[in-house]
Write an enzyme that holds these catalytic residues in place. Structure first.
Site, PDB file in Angstrom:
ATOM      1  N   TYR A  28      89.075 -17.322  50.286  1.00 27.53           N
ATOM      2  CA  TYR A  28      89.647 -16.657  49.123  1.00 27.53           C
ATOM      3  C   TYR A  28      91.131 -16.989  49.055  1.00 27.53           C
ATOM      4  CZ  TYR A  28      85.828 -13.603  47.570  1.00 27.53           C
ATOM      5  OH  TYR A  28      84.676 -13.102  47.041  1.00 27.53           O
ATOM      6  N   LYS A  56      87.491 -19.803  46.623  1.00 23.15           N
ATOM      7  CA  LYS A  56      87.726 -19.033  45.406  1.00 23.15           C
ATOM      8  C   LYS A  56      89.200 -19.232  45.097  1.00 23.15           C
ATOM      9  CE  LYS A  56      88.370 -14.314  43.745  1.00 23.15           C
ATOM     10  NZ  LYS A  56      88.114 -12.898  43.955  1.00 23.15           N
ATOM     11  N   ILE A  98      83.915 -16.102  40.909  1.00 23.48           N
ATOM     12  CA  ILE A  98      83.824 -14.864  41.682  1.00 23.48           C
ATOM     13  C   ILE A  98      84.712 -13.902  40.914  1.00 23.48           C
ATOM     14  CG2 ILE A  98      84.248 -13.737  43.886  1.00 23.48           C
ATOM     15  CD1 ILE A  98      83.764 -16.530  45.185  1.00 23.48           C
TER      16      ILE A  98
END
Length: 183
Positions: A28, A56, A98
């Site tokens: 992330y 992400k 996401i």
């Protein structure tokens, strides 16, 4: 965790997490929340970790996302981490999103991706454009404040927040609910 990590510390953290499981891991990169922007060179150092499979990307830079794809196209999948950039990320080769917004309107976010992957770019672009006001409204205060307010209003959860997170301001709540109702 109170301290933000160093570049080396983040690499070591992801290696340690990946070493504890065989499950696929998505890195992330959310610099607005963490204060740290994961770099291409950090991802290069993680490329040999087999179960790290994607990133992400929630920085506001489409250029960085494109550089990521150019550098790692055959190694890591790219997912949009910004609802407002879902279609642009898909258009340059991203695999999906996401999404914060999908907690509130999952079918619309799924529809956006399905339209794109089915080749209906015109309708995907129209839907992305229609969703931009909600993307903006969900960022009017620190996440998860607006999302929790909206989910609570719809009966999905209670609007219980821990300090220093506070309830959505009255003006922002009014604007958010107007946008949701207009959808």
């Amino acid at each position: 965790y109170y301290n933000k990590g160093t570049k080396n510390g983040l690499v070591e953290h992801y290696k340690k997490v990946a070493g504890e499981t065989d499950l696929p891991i998505i890195i992330y990169n959310v610099p607005s929340r963490t204060g740290v922007d994961i770099s291409i060179s950090q991802m290069e150092r993680l490329a040999h970790v087999n179960n790290i499979v994607a990133i992400k990307e929630a920085s506001p830079s489409i250029e960085k996302a494109e550089l990521f794809l150019r550098t790692f196209k055959d190694r890591f999948a790219l997912y949009s981490g910004n609802d407002s950039l879902t279609l642009p990320i898909l258009a340059i080769g991203g695999k999906g999103v996401i999404s914060v917004m999908s907690n509130l309107i999952p079918l619309e976010v799924k529809r956006l991706c399905t339209l794109y992957f089915d080749g209906d770019i015109t309708n995907a672009a129209e839907l992305q454009t229609r969703l931009i006001p909600l993307c903006d409204a969900l960022r009017c205060e620190i996440n998860p404040i607006p999302l929790k307010a909206a989910l609570s209003e719809r009966g999905f959860c209670k609007n219980i927040l821990r300090a220093p997170i506070t309830e959505l301001s009255r003006d922002n709540k009014k604007q958010l609910f107007k946008i949701i109702n207009d959808l």
